[in-house]
Each structure stands twice: as C-alpha cells, then as structure tokens.
Design a protein around this motif. Structure first.
Motif, PDB file in Angstrom:
ATOM      1  N   LEU A 186     -10.253   1.551  -3.172  1.00 12.82           N
ATOM      2  CA  LEU A 186     -10.309   2.419  -1.997  1.00 12.82           C
ATOM      3  C   LEU A 186     -10.152   1.613  -0.712  1.00 12.82           C
ATOM      4  CD1 LEU A 186     -10.701   5.283  -0.943  1.00 12.82           C
ATOM      5  CD2 LEU A 186     -13.178   4.889  -0.982  1.00 12.82           C
ATOM      6  N   ASP A 187     -10.764   0.442  -0.675  1.00 12.28           N
ATOM      7  CA  ASP A 187     -10.599  -0.426   0.497  1.00 12.28           C
ATOM      8  C   ASP A 187      -9.139  -0.842   0.655  1.00 12.28           C
ATOM      9  OD1 ASP A 187     -11.697  -2.243   2.660  1.00 12.28           O
ATOM     10  OD2 ASP A 187     -10.847  -3.763   1.296  1.00 12.28           O
ATOM     11  N   ASN A 188      -8.489  -1.201  -0.457  1.00 10.96           N
ATOM     12  CA  ASN A 188      -7.056  -1.546  -0.407  1.00 10.96           C
ATOM     13  C   ASN A 188      -6.233  -0.391   0.151  1.00 10.96           C
ATOM     14  OD1 ASN A 188      -7.389  -3.185  -3.615  1.00 10.96           O
ATOM     15  ND2 ASN A 188      -7.525  -4.118  -1.596  1.00 10.96           N
ATOM     16  N   LEU A 189      -6.533   0.829  -0.314  1.00  9.03           N
ATOM     17  CA  LEU A 189      -5.774   2.001   0.125  1.00  9.03           C
ATOM     18  C   LEU A 189      -5.993   2.289   1.604  1.00  9.03           C
ATOM     19  CD1 LEU A 189      -6.382   4.286  -2.976  1.00  9.03           C
ATOM     20  CD2 LEU A 189      -4.211   3.250  -2.308  1.00  9.03           C
ATOM     21  N   ASN A 190      -7.233   2.191   2.046  1.00 13.82           N
ATOM     22  CA  ASN A 190      -7.515   2.437   3.463  1.00 13.82           C
ATOM     23  C   ASN A 190      -6.787   1.431   4.346  1.00 13.82           C
ATOM     24  OD1 ASN A 190      -9.158   4.633   2.925  1.00 13.82           O
ATOM     25  ND2 ASN A 190     -11.028   3.401   2.808  1.00 13.82           N
TER      26      ASN A 190
END
Length: 702
Positions: A186-190
């Motif tokens: 999720l951090d990568n996507l954000n």
C-alpha cells in the motif's frame, strides 16, 4: 498484468524511435524494401511488414536488421515464440543490437521463461546499463522466480537511477502483495500515485487491498472510478467495480456495470456469469439463464454456471432442460442426493413416473448409506472451495499457472473449435489485414483444399500463385475454355459466370457427340460440371478422361475434387436433417445412431476414393506438393490426425513456404495436445501470411 502491458507499450515506443537509427545494408533495393517494411510497422501493418522483411531475409539471410524488425512485428501480434526466434537470429548476426535482447526478454517473459528473460535483460544492461525498461523487467522476472531478495535489490537499483519511476513502484507493490506484505504494498502504491495520477493499475491494486484486507468497498469503488476514468474501455474494471457495488447493496449500479462491461466485451465469461448470478438474485430468471448459456457456450465445463442454470430451469418450469443439466451434474457427483430428488421432481412434472421413482429411490439409498435424512452434499460448495484454493495457490506462486497437460491443451483447443462468435473486434482501418489482427475473433477452421478452377483468387497480401507443371502444360495446349489455375478454396461464381459454365457444357455436349472424344474434352466438361456443383456428372467425365488417358494426372485430380464435392454435399444433407426431437424412444435412438454410423462410413469411403486419386496423382507427379496437402486434409476429415500430419510434413518438405500446410499441421498438433509444435507451426504460418494464425496463437497463449 497492467504493469507488464505498460512496459510493453514502452518497448513499442522505444522500437518506433530506433527504427530510424539502425544501419541498413548497402544495396539500394534492399534498403528500399526494408524502408517500406519499416513504414508498414509505423502504420501498424504488421502482416504486410513481415512480408517485406521475408523478402529481404530470403535474399540476404546474413543481415541482422530484417530479423529484428520482423521480431518487432511478431511481438506486436503477440506471436511471442516467433518473436523470440527472430530476436535470437538477430543476436546471432549482431550481438550489439540492444533492443533485440529486450524483444527476446519480453517474449520469454510472456512465454513464462523468466530465467531466460533475466539473462536477456542482463545481457542488454551490459550494453546499456541504465535502460529503465530492462531494469524494471529484470526485477519483475526475479520476483516471478521467487528470488525476492534479488528482486528487491534490483528494484532498489532502479529507483536509485530513477527515483520517480511510478511503474517500478507499482511492480514492487505487486511483489509485496504476493509476499503477503500488504502494508508495504500500500505504501508503494501511494508513492506511485503521488508521482503520477495517470496509472490505472495503481488504483486497481489499491482497490484490491482495500476490499480484500479491510472490506472497505467504498474506497475500492472510488479507486475503480479513477481507473475507469483513465482507461474507460477495459471491461475488467467495470466487472470489479460491479462486485464492489454489489457488496454495498447497490444492485442497480452493479447491474449497470455488468451491462456496460458486456457492451465492451460481449463474450466476457466473467461478466455474464456474475450478471447471471445477480439476475437470479433479483428473480430475473429467464435473462439469468441467457447469461449462463453464454458462459457454457464458451466454457462447456463450467460447473457453477451449469449448476445455477439447472436451478433456474427448475424455478421456471423448464423440466426437460432441468433433467438434462442435472444428468450432467450427477455424472460428476453421483452421491449428490438432492440432485436425484430435483431430477426426480422434474421427471414427475413431465409425466415420467417411472424415471421419477427411480431417482427418488437412488436418493433414498444414498440417505440410508450415509445414515441421514437431510442432504449434506453440496457440489457447489465443493467447486467453490476448489476454486478458492486454486486462486490462493496461484497467488502464492506469483500468478503462475500450472504447466498444461496434453489433455488440458486438447480441451482448450477443442473449446475454440466449438465457439463461434458474431461479436468480432474490428481492427483499425476496418481492414482484416492490418493492425492487431490477433484481436479479431475468427472461427477456428483449417485452410481449405486446393482445387482446379478457371477463376484465379486475388491474394493481395503476397501475390502467391500455386504452380503445377501439368496445369501449365494443359494451358499451353489451348484446348480448354479458359486458363486453368489452382486455387486454395472454393470459388463463388457470379450469375454471369455460372451462365458461361452452362454454355461451355452445351458446347462440350455437342463436341463430344459429333467428334472423336478426347480426354482433354472430358476434363474440360467435368470441370465445368464441378464448378456448377454437379459432382455426379463431374465424376463420370473424370472416369471417361482417365479411361482414355490413364496417365493424365489432372483427370485424377479432377476426380479427387469431385469426390470431395460429393463428400461436402453428403455432409450438408446430414446437417439439414440433424434436427431430431428431444424426446425419442430408446429403439429409435439406437436406430438413429446406427444411421449416423452408416452415413459416416459412406462419407469416409468418399474420402478414401479421393485419397486414392491423389495417390495416383503422386505416382504420376511425385513432387506435387498440393496433392500431399489435400491428402492431409482428407485424413484430417477422417479423424486420422497422425496421417494428416505426415502428409502436411511431406508438403512442407517439398515447399517450405506453404503457409497453409504449417497452419493445418499446427491445428492438428494442438488437437493432439502438442502445444509446442502447434504454436511453432502457427507462428510460421503467420509469418507466411496465414492471418488466422495470430488469433489462434493469442487464444491458446495463457
């Protein structure tokens, strides 16, 4: 996967730019042909481009560039095996063409050869160390190989070179999702979305995390809205959003999304299946049945669609159809006691008391054996659990499919043979020889027989003509009413052309009754009769010609053509009389099966006669490549696939550029479950201008 598609688009863009940069051979004519081929590539005329590069390769096979350009055309047509082979030829001739390693790497990646792809990307990176596309693809392949530490290091190297590479962050998020680290994913996507808000795949992946881990369907819908805004023509996004809306009790919105998805992709199994479930839930039963019919037409073994349809048939009182579906279900699950009860009820409603009682007795026997009075066997739950376990295993394996067995390949190819769709995708320019023709769904059928005719076919793609010495000799005699040619297929004569043939028949009738009969005259009249679909008289004339001149190869060919027309007529009669009623007695059913078997024997005898004449042609003309090919088609129609393959191989040995033989042999290999040989032959057939090859390749590649 979306990120791989994006990488592929980048590759095409890189190739388009480098087309102007590679050195060309010195000769003017070679330069011109390559230049025309490059122009065709630029305008997405991939098939035409391949034909031009074929010319250069045939003339100067030592050049690297035409192989490279042809590999680009093939990868654009999703012929990954063919593209890999051409990229290999490029590298063998010039190991310093960097993009050849990238083309081969992408091809291998799509073929599931991730280790080979890594080796190609590493070789390319030695020549161009900071190439972002190859750095990304190498990291992705390492992830697919579950070499996660190496993949993480590769992603770190890439992000050091290009810290704002949103596609790299998206690929890294996918790897972390596979590893089960959704927080890091999720951090990568954000971070990816913060860098670029124009990547639909990032929103889709974030929506998946929101719904799967937090049941946050509202956030999922919001992200899917963003993805659809960016890529409004992708049906899968609407299917995903419909599922999320359903979980928010927005039935109307979910139905609208399924409708729109089917409008974009009319044959989508997922959209029809899910819409069928939703329609059944809101009691729109008949329309739900229509959706499950579509699913079962494309996937005859889809148990869940069959099971749901059987329940809907019961609900709507379609007892005969319910019995048929439950019979299929009970073959797979013979311990399904509720299935016997349901089928028994359907039979009772039809008035079949004996059949109803028999089913009821079977159900009671199962209850007694299990010592219960309540049905505990649920095949739908069994199927659903198996599907969930398979999906979880695929996720653990990094979305890699299990290797297909020969039976899997045969089943999937046979499914293609039974599917006929009227909703075809129109390629750009509305031209069936241009653009991404692999997206044009075609009915999968072999290339036709070669036949004698007076009406030449216009092959606009490569201008191929089919030469037989005997035809040339016959035309030199100038004793026939037209120029004899060999064509691949059956000509459709206009009304005027038909009248010309009848006039020619009248001329021959007069000639043959007023003068000494000649074999060439019977040959001419027999061909006239054949062209107007009178196979009986054509056979008689061929017999007369052979009687007068036993060594006339064309007379044997004509008789073979007439036997084939006789076979086609018999098949057409069978098709028109095959509409039997659903309710037949066991005796009439047995008689019907016997009748079918007898007709099949008669039709096989017609093909045997055709093969005998073609064998005689080969005795008189041993290098007649088209006789070998037609014999292959005849064996194929008889179901003798091994003999068919042998005949096509003989044809190819005599004429290595006979695309029709490669195509048909490829289909036979697929029918036998030999995917590698089948794909190789279809790739070669496509290279030689047989357009349907690319659609079959696309549909057979998973």
């Amino acid at each position: 996967m979306h990120w791989l598609k994006q990488t592929y688009r980048q590759l095409v863009a890189v190739v388009a730019l480098m087309l102007c940069c590679l050195s060309l051979p010195a000769q003017i004519n070679t330069e011109q042909v390559i230049s025309i081929g490059r122009n065709a590539l630029y305008f997405e005329d991939y098939i035409l481009a391949i034909q031009y590069f074929n010319q250069v390769i045939n003339t100067k096979p030592f050049l690297a560039e035409p192989y490279f350009y042809r590999s680009v055309a093939k990868i654009s047509l999703e012929d990954y095996q063919g593209a890999e082979q051409d990229a290999t030829e490029t590298i063998e001739r010039n190991p310093f063409i960097v993009d050849a390693y990238q083309v081969r790497g992408v091809s291998r990646q799509n073929l599931g050869n991730f280790q080979g792809a890594v080796e190609d990307y590493e070789a390319g990176l030695k020549l161009m160390p900071e190439d972002k596309a190859m750095l990304t693809n190498r990291a992705v392949c390492l992830s697919q190989l579950k070499r996660y530490d190496e993949a993480q290091q590769a992603f770190d190297e890439l992000l050091q070179v290009d810290p704002r590479n949103d596609h790299a962050l998206l690929a890294l998020a996918h790897m972390n999702m596979v590893r089960g680290d959704t927080a890091t994913a999720l951090d990568n996507l954000n971070r990816s979305i913060a860098i670029s808000k124009n990547n639909a795949g990032a929103y889709v992946m974030r929506a998946e995390i929101a719904t799967r881990t937090r049941q946050d369907f509202e956030s999922g819908v919001a992200d899917m809205d963003s993805a659809i805004t960016l890529e409004p023509h992708y049906a899968g996004y609407f299917i995903n959003r419909a599922y999320m809306k359903y979980n928010l009790d927005d039935y109307f919105g979910a139905m609208a999304d399924y409708d729109y998805a089917i409008g974009l992709e009319p044959t989508s199994v997922e959209a029809h299946f899910n819409r069928g479930l939703l329609r059944a839930e809101v009691s729109d039963n008949n329309k739900a049945i229509e959706d499950f019919n579509v699913v079962l037409k494309r996937q005859p073994d889809n148990f869940m669609a069959l099971y749901n349809r059987s329940l809907l048939y019961m609900r709507t009182g379609q007892w005969r159809k319910a019995v048929d579906d439950f019979t299929t279900i009970l073959k797979k699950y013979p311990e399904f006691e509720a299935g016997y009860m349901a089928r028994g009820e359907a039979k009772r409603r039809m008035g079949d008391t004996r059949g109803s009682d028999a089913d009821y007795d079977k159900a009671m026997a199962i209850f007694r054996r299990h010592k219960t009075h309540v049905s505990t066997f649920d095949p739908a739950q069994i199927e659903a659990t198996a599907a969930i376990q398979k999906a979880r295993q695929r996720a653990l394996d990094g979305d890699q499919d299990e290797p297909e067995s020969a039976e899997d390949i045969m089943e999937r190819f046979n499914t293609l043979l039974t599917v006929r769709t009227d909703e075809t995708v129109k390629p750009e320019y509305a031209n069936k020889q241009r653009g991404h023709i692999q997206n044009t769904d075609t009915e999968v059928e072999p290339m036709p027989m070669f036949a004698l005719s007076y009406y030449a076919q216009d092959n606009k793609l490569n201008g191929n003509t089919y030469y037989i010495k005997e035809i040339n000799d016959a035309n030199d005699l100038r004793m026939l009413p037209g120029t004899l040619v060999l064509i691949n297929g059956t000509p459709q004569l206009s009304e005027d052309e038909i009248q010309v043939r009848f006039a020619s028949i009248e001329y021959y009738n007069s000639l043959l009754t007023s003068s000494q009969p000649r074999a060439i005259d019977y040959l001419g009249r027999g061909l006239d009769h054949l062209l107007v679909k009178n196979h009986e008289t054509a056979l008689a004339d061929a017999d007369h010609a052979i009687g007068l001149s036993p060594t006339m190869a064309l007379a044997h060919w004509l008789r073979a053509d007439a036997h084939y027309l006789q076979y086609r007529m018999a098949r057409a009669v069978d098709a028109s009389s095959a509409h039997a009623t659903n309710t037949v007695t066991s005796t009439s059913d047995a008689d019907h099966k016997t009748d079918i078997m007898l007709r099949q024997r008669e039709q096989n005898a017609m093909l045997d006669a055709m093969i005998a004449d073609l064998q005689q042609v080969l005795k008189l003309s041993p290098r007649n490549v088209y006789a070998h090919y037609n014999m292959g088609n005849a064996h194929m129609l008889q179901g003798d696939l091994t003999s068919a393959i042998s005949c096509y191989t003989s044809a190819i040995e005599l004429k290595p550029d006979l695309g029709q033989a490669y195509y048909n042999r490829g289909l036979m290999y697929l029918r036998m479950g030999n995917k590698s040989q089948g794909i190789a032959d279809l790739s070669k057939a496509g290279e030689l201008g047989i357009l349907p090859s690319y659609n079959v390749l696309k549909r057979m590649n998973r």
